[in-house]
Design a protein around this motif. Structure first.
Motif, PDB file in Angstrom:
ATOM      1  N   LEU A   1       8.687 -28.236 -81.182  1.00  0.00           N
ATOM      2  CA  LEU A   1      10.100 -28.076 -80.608  1.00  0.00           C
ATOM      3  C   LEU A   1      10.999 -28.865 -81.591  1.00  0.00           C
ATOM      4  O   LEU A   1      10.934 -29.959 -82.231  1.00  0.00           O
ATOM      5  N   ARG A   2      12.426 -28.554 -81.422  1.00  0.00           N
ATOM      6  CA  ARG A   2      13.646 -29.220 -81.980  1.00  0.00           C
ATOM      7  C   ARG A   2      13.857 -30.269 -81.238  1.00  0.00           C
ATOM      8  O   ARG A   2      13.876 -30.365 -79.933  1.00  0.00           O
ATOM      9  N   GLY A   3      14.254 -31.601 -81.776  1.00  0.00           N
ATOM     10  CA  GLY A   3      14.563 -32.675 -81.088  1.00  0.00           C
ATOM     11  C   GLY A   3      15.573 -33.635 -81.875  1.00  0.00           C
ATOM     12  O   GLY A   3      15.815 -33.262 -82.940  1.00  0.00           O
ATOM     13  N   SER A   4      15.929 -34.725 -81.272  1.00  0.00           N
ATOM     14  CA  SER A   4      16.467 -35.716 -82.078  1.00  0.00           C
ATOM     15  C   SER A   4      16.162 -37.083 -81.446  1.00  0.00           C
ATOM     16  O   SER A   4      15.520 -37.287 -80.390  1.00  0.00           O
ATOM     17  N   VAL A   5      16.059 -38.139 -82.346  1.00  0.00           N
ATOM     18  CA  VAL A   5      16.211 -39.718 -82.158  1.00  0.00           C
ATOM     19  C   VAL A   5      17.314 -40.225 -82.307  1.00  0.00           C
ATOM     20  O   VAL A   5      17.910 -40.382 -83.246  1.00  0.00           O
ATOM     21  N   GLU A   6      17.657 -40.939 -81.168  1.00  0.00           N
ATOM     22  CA  GLU A   6      18.803 -41.791 -81.081  1.00  0.00           C
ATOM     23  C   GLU A   6      18.617 -42.949 -80.374  1.00  0.00           C
ATOM     24  O   GLU A   6      18.017 -42.938 -79.380  1.00  0.00           O
ATOM     25  N   GLY A   7      18.774 -43.953 -81.199  1.00  0.00           N
ATOM     26  CA  GLY A   7      18.312 -45.652 -80.610  1.00  0.00           C
ATOM     27  C   GLY A   7      17.042 -45.551 -80.100  1.00  0.00           C
ATOM     28  O   GLY A   7      16.930 -46.257 -79.125  1.00  0.00           O
ATOM     29  N   GLY A   8      16.210 -44.851 -80.845  1.00  0.00           N
ATOM     30  CA  GLY A   8      14.669 -45.229 -80.404  1.00  0.00           C
ATOM     31  C   GLY A   8      14.353 -44.214 -79.361  1.00  0.00           C
ATOM     32  O   GLY A   8      12.976 -44.451 -79.095  1.00  0.00           O
ATOM     33  N   VAL A   9      15.086 -43.417 -78.945  1.00  0.00           N
ATOM     34  CA  VAL A   9      14.733 -42.437 -77.856  1.00  0.00           C
ATOM     35  C   VAL A   9      14.787 -41.102 -78.464  1.00  0.00           C
ATOM     36  O   VAL A   9      15.825 -40.736 -79.123  1.00  0.00           O
ATOM     37  N   LEU A  10      13.714 -40.550 -77.858  1.00  0.00           N
ATOM     38  CA  LEU A  10      13.324 -39.035 -78.383  1.00  0.00           C
ATOM     39  C   LEU A  10      14.087 -38.248 -77.305  1.00  0.00           C
ATOM     40  O   LEU A  10      13.599 -38.361 -76.273  1.00  0.00           O
ATOM     41  N   HIS A  11      14.970 -36.999 -77.745  1.00  0.00           N
ATOM     42  CA  HIS A  11      15.654 -36.271 -77.106  1.00  0.00           C
ATOM     43  C   HIS A  11      14.839 -34.721 -77.189  1.00  0.00           C
ATOM     44  O   HIS A  11      14.922 -34.318 -78.576  1.00  0.00           O
ATOM     45  N   THR A  12      14.297 -34.042 -76.279  1.00  0.00           N
ATOM     46  CA  THR A  12      14.006 -32.641 -76.394  1.00  0.00           C
ATOM     47  C   THR A  12      14.317 -31.956 -75.070  1.00  0.00           C
ATOM     48  O   THR A  12      14.845 -32.542 -74.235  1.00  0.00           O
ATOM     49  N   VAL A  13      14.068 -30.664 -75.125  1.00  0.00           N
ATOM     50  CA  VAL A  13      14.344 -29.912 -74.152  1.00  0.00           C
ATOM     51  C   VAL A  13      13.294 -30.069 -72.893  1.00  0.00           C
ATOM     52  O   VAL A  13      13.813 -29.846 -71.610  1.00  0.00           O
TER      53      VAL A  13
END
Ligand SMILES: Nc1ncnc2c1ncn2[C@@H]1O[C@H](COP(=O)(O)OP(=O)(O)O)[C@@H](O)[C@H]1O
Ligand SMILES: [Mg+2]
Length: 363
Positions: free
Chosen positions: A246-258
């Motif tokens: 899945l696509r996602g992003s890492v911001e401030g050490g937090v992984l975000h996905t759907v």
């Protein structure tokens, strides 16, 4: 105490067939008694590496040592029959006109004649075929033939055993027990072994250590658990079992996905920004939170179908969107506990085990 030298060392070994590169700058040491699996897709150079070790091919660059003694360097090498090796191939190469005992004795010409029979009987007992000593190869099952081939190779007490896909001609239901048996025998004899396979289950069942290869090079080296929990890239992650991406992003050490957001986790270093997130099918568990549960992220899943396969339950589900206006979520598959049935049509909570989720920075 003096440490023994490695049974086998490759130092920056490269090789090509004419213009086709096969092995590029490979280095590794095989400790005495160690079982090393060379794992990788077809064409990645595994067989060539064994042929280099056995002397059937000569490196273009680099050196190969056995028990600390140089056996090959750029452009030349010691002949195969002068190397302290034994080989087992997928076709076993048993002599059809010799019985089991003779098949083993025949390979022991380096040993005293009286000692040959004693040693042959000893290894036959070890592989559990003492009672089959007078039978001919064609009367044996595939698993028994494989054990005769192994006994014949072990009987020589080689410094290095070389095995190329030795289980690929066996029925799937025999493979598990034959591999277990093979590991036991190699360990009892203390035989340092390089075993080639394209099957990750085979590698994790047999190996002390695995070298994963791709296009002639080593991608990752480690013990079996390293590959399951700490893959270095998407190729490695995918090579060890079914996964979803899945696509996602890492911001401030937090992984975000759907599927939600959670901390990337200790010991994981991922560059901030867009990531490809690979989930093992075992990362998804239904109904009951995982043992140290509440910290694990969860989402709602609509079950599409669920079947028992290989002692696990395989459940296909669609991720339920969190808001009314959100689009339908992706369809994923979970491999989870057999004893947790999830009826098709129901919407159930699904927990994620972040240990089995791997974000990789893009680009
Ligand atoms: N005898 C050969 N002549 C030319 N190319 C070969 C020969 N054997 C293998 N190759 C090539 O060398 C590469 C590595 O092959 P190989 O060592 O057999 O890989 P694997 O055992 O991992 O499938 C492949 O690209 C293959 O096509
Ligand atoms: Mg091969």
């Amino acid at each position: 105490m003096i440490d023994s030298p490695p049974a086998l060392s490759f130092r920056e070994v490269s090789h090509r067939y004419g213009k086709t590169p096969s092995v590029a700058g490979i280095s590794f040491d095989l400790a005495p008694g160690e079982i090393l699996c060379l794992l990788g897709p077809s064409g990645c150079g595994k067989t060539t590496l064994l042929r280099l070790a056995s002397g059937l091919e000569v490196p273009d660059r680099g050196e190969i040592l056995m028990n600390g003694r140089k056996v090959a360097q750029a452009g030349r090498g010691v002949a195969p029959d002068k190397r302290p090796i034994a080989m087992v191939f997928q076709d076993y190469a048993l002599f059809p006109h010799l019985n089991v005992l003779q098949n083993i004795v025949f390979g022991l010409s380096r040993i005293e004649p009286t000692e040959r029979y004693r040693r042959a009987r000893e290894v036959l007992a070890q592989v559990g075929l003492a009672a089959e000593k007078d039978r001919f190869p064609h009367t044996l099952s595939g698993g028994q033939q494989q054990r005769v081939a192994l006994a014949r190779a072990v009987a020589l007490r080689p410094a290095v055993m070389l095995m190329d896909e030795p289980f690929s001609n066996l029925d799937a239901n025999l493979r598990f027990s034959v591999r277990e048996e093979t590991r036991r025998i190699l360990q009892e004899e203390g035989t340092a072994t390089v075993l080639v396979t394209h099957d990750s289950d085979e590698a994790t069942q047999l190996a002390d250590r695995i070298l994963l290869m791709e296009r002639g090079g080593v991608v990752q080296e480690g013990i079996p658990d390293d590959f399951l929990f700490r893959p270095v890239n998407p190729f490695t992650a995918r090579f060890f079992g079914e996964t979803h991406s899945l696509r996602g992003s890492v911001e401030g050490g937090v992984l975000h996905t759907v599927l939600g957001s959670w901390p990337v986790g200790e010991g994981r270093e991922v560059r901030e920004g867009p990531v490809e997130v690979i989930f093992r099918e075992q990362a998804f568990q239904f109904r009951e939170p995982l043992p140290d549960g509440p910290r694990h992220p969860s989402f709602q899943a609509r079950v599409l179908d669920s079947r028992p396969i290989g002692g696990r339950r395989m459940t296909r589900f669609r991720v339920v969107p969190t808001g009314e206006s959100e689009p339908d979520g992706p369809i994923l598959r979970a491999s989870h506990r057999l004893t947790t049935p999830v009826p098709p049509g129901e919407t159930v909570p699904c927990w994620i085990d972040p240990q089995l989720v791997f974000p990789f920075a893009k680009g």
